[in-house]
Scaffold this motif. Structure first.
Motif, PDB file in Angstrom:
ATOM      1  N   ALA A  13     -19.875 -17.897  37.406  1.00 39.26           N
ATOM      2  CA  ALA A  13     -18.681 -17.507  38.149  1.00 39.26           C
ATOM      3  C   ALA A  13     -19.027 -16.710  39.392  1.00 39.26           C
ATOM      4  O   ALA A  13     -18.246 -16.678  40.343  1.00 39.26           O
ATOM      5  N   ALA A  19     -12.421 -18.261  43.529  1.00 39.65           N
ATOM      6  CA  ALA A  19     -11.928 -17.920  42.214  1.00 39.65           C
ATOM      7  C   ALA A  19     -11.326 -16.524  42.165  1.00 39.65           C
ATOM      8  O   ALA A  19     -10.781 -16.119  41.157  1.00 39.65           O
ATOM      9  N   TYR A  31     -10.511 -20.829  33.638  1.00 41.62           N
ATOM     10  CA  TYR A  31     -11.968 -20.837  33.548  1.00 41.62           C
ATOM     11  C   TYR A  31     -12.419 -21.547  32.274  1.00 41.62           C
ATOM     12  O   TYR A  31     -11.807 -21.380  31.218  1.00 41.62           O
ATOM     13  N   HIS A  32     -13.518 -22.300  32.397  1.00 40.07           N
ATOM     14  CA  HIS A  32     -14.147 -22.927  31.231  1.00 40.07           C
ATOM     15  C   HIS A  32     -15.660 -22.834  31.397  1.00 40.07           C
ATOM     16  O   HIS A  32     -16.208 -23.340  32.382  1.00 40.07           O
ATOM     17  N   ARG A  90     -12.712 -12.835  37.145  1.00 43.78           N
ATOM     18  CA  ARG A  90     -13.969 -13.232  37.776  1.00 43.78           C
ATOM     19  C   ARG A  90     -15.115 -12.317  37.356  1.00 43.78           C
ATOM     20  O   ARG A  90     -16.210 -12.775  37.010  1.00 43.78           O
ATOM     21  N   THR A  93     -16.082 -12.959  33.595  1.00 42.40           N
ATOM     22  CA  THR A  93     -16.917 -14.132  33.330  1.00 42.40           C
ATOM     23  C   THR A  93     -18.335 -13.941  33.870  1.00 42.40           C
ATOM     24  O   THR A  93     -19.299 -14.410  33.258  1.00 42.40           O
ATOM     25  N   SER A 110     -20.155 -24.423  34.237  1.00 38.76           N
ATOM     26  CA  SER A 110     -18.914 -23.654  34.320  1.00 38.76           C
ATOM     27  C   SER A 110     -17.958 -24.364  35.252  1.00 38.76           C
ATOM     28  O   SER A 110     -18.380 -25.056  36.182  1.00 38.76           O
ATOM     29  N   VAL A 112     -14.034 -23.782  37.188  1.00 39.45           N
ATOM     30  CA  VAL A 112     -12.861 -22.970  37.500  1.00 39.45           C
ATOM     31  C   VAL A 112     -11.857 -23.871  38.206  1.00 39.45           C
ATOM     32  O   VAL A 112     -12.095 -24.306  39.331  1.00 39.45           O
ATOM     33  N   THR A 183      -4.725 -15.273  33.469  1.00 37.32           N
ATOM     34  CA  THR A 183      -5.735 -16.306  33.670  1.00 37.32           C
ATOM     35  C   THR A 183      -6.378 -16.667  32.331  1.00 37.32           C
ATOM     36  O   THR A 183      -7.001 -15.810  31.699  1.00 37.32           O
ATOM     37  N   VAL A 185      -9.209 -18.085  29.932  1.00 37.39           N
ATOM     38  CA  VAL A 185     -10.665 -18.226  30.004  1.00 37.39           C
ATOM     39  C   VAL A 185     -11.140 -18.773  28.667  1.00 37.39           C
ATOM     40  O   VAL A 185     -10.765 -18.260  27.607  1.00 37.39           O
TER      41      VAL A 185
END
Length: 263
Positions: A13, A19, A31-32, A90, A93, A110, A112, A183, A185
């Protein structure tokens, strides 16, 4: 674009531009992250991430899902989903990647993703204001005396449709505002155990287990094939024996008996 970014480098990230909500206002991010680390470190990494969320406080971070799975002589896997304050996501992560690296793990990839919602919310507010003005005029007309039954029914129907449209728009706007206010995540964890239960930390035991499993599978396949073929083999063998018996009888009947004669 600021609305959608993906990164595969180990920086995670920290290297995803756009982001940060401060540089992309009105964008809802999600986020992943996929992590890989030693099997016995998966739960430790999960504990570290949950502890980091707890330090932020419930108003800024919440755990919304948690999973851990260890198969017998197989891979270890885990998953955690969070809901974070956008301004904290952010940094959270980025620190999560560092926590995994401290457990001898790595960030595999990752992603986003973002969706621009501010313009849609503004447009919805403008449309609702216009519908509110139309509704006010209709209600004023309904209060006037001397309306015919047909006109009154038509005005009442229009007013009902406007109230329904305004309610739907308000609900949709509320959902989009909620997305901007938080958000999601997701962290997915995978142990180093690979295909067929091979663990690089104990290669001989894993190889023996894989060989045993392979032998068992092969034996089961052979037995299954034998089970399918045996009835047909028995039937074919019976047909062959019957044909040989009938053929012998026919040959015996075709050869005349020899009668001995004296001198």
């Amino acid at each position: 674009s600021a609305a959608e970014q993906a990164v595969t480098e180990s920086g995670g990230a920290a290297e995803v531009t756009g982001a940060d909500p401060s540089v992309a206002p009105g964008v809802a991010f999600a986020y992943h992250f996929n992590f890989r680390l030693p099997d016995d470190k998966v739960s430790l990494a999960q504990d570290a991430h949950i502890a980091a969320c707890a330090r932020l406080g419930q108003r800024r971070c919440q755990v919304t899902g948690l999973a851990f799975e260890k198969q017998e002589d197989g891979p270890v896997s885990g998953r955690i989903t969070f809901l974070l304050e956008p301004l904290a996501a952010r940094a959270f992560t980025r620190d999560a990647v560092d926590a995994v690296q401290r457990q001898d793990g790595e960030l595999v990839n990752s992603q986003v993703n973002g969706e621009e919602l501010a313009k849609g919310i503004e447009s919805s507010q403008s449309n609702s204001a216009q519908m509110g003005g139309d509704l006010a005029r209709i209600e004023a007309r309904l209060r006037q005396p001397g309306l015919g039954d047909r006109e009154r029914m038509e005005l009442q129907s229009q007013a009902a449709r406007l109230r329904g449209d305004m309610s739907d728009a308000e609900q949709q706007r509320g959902a989009e505002e909620d997305r901007l206010a938080s958000t999601p995540v997701e962290f997915v964890y995978a142990g180093n155990t690979g295909i067929a239960g091979f663990d690089s930390s104990r290669p001989f035991a894993s190889a023996l287990g894989a060989s045993s499993s392979s032998f068992g599978t092969a034996a089961a396949t052979v037995l299954m094939l034998v089970g399918y073929a045996l009835p047909w083999a028995l039937m074919l063998g019976g047909v062959v024996l019957l044909w040989r018996f009938v053929r012998r009888r026919l040959l015996n009947q075709a050869v005349p008996a020899t009668v001995p004669t004296g001198d």
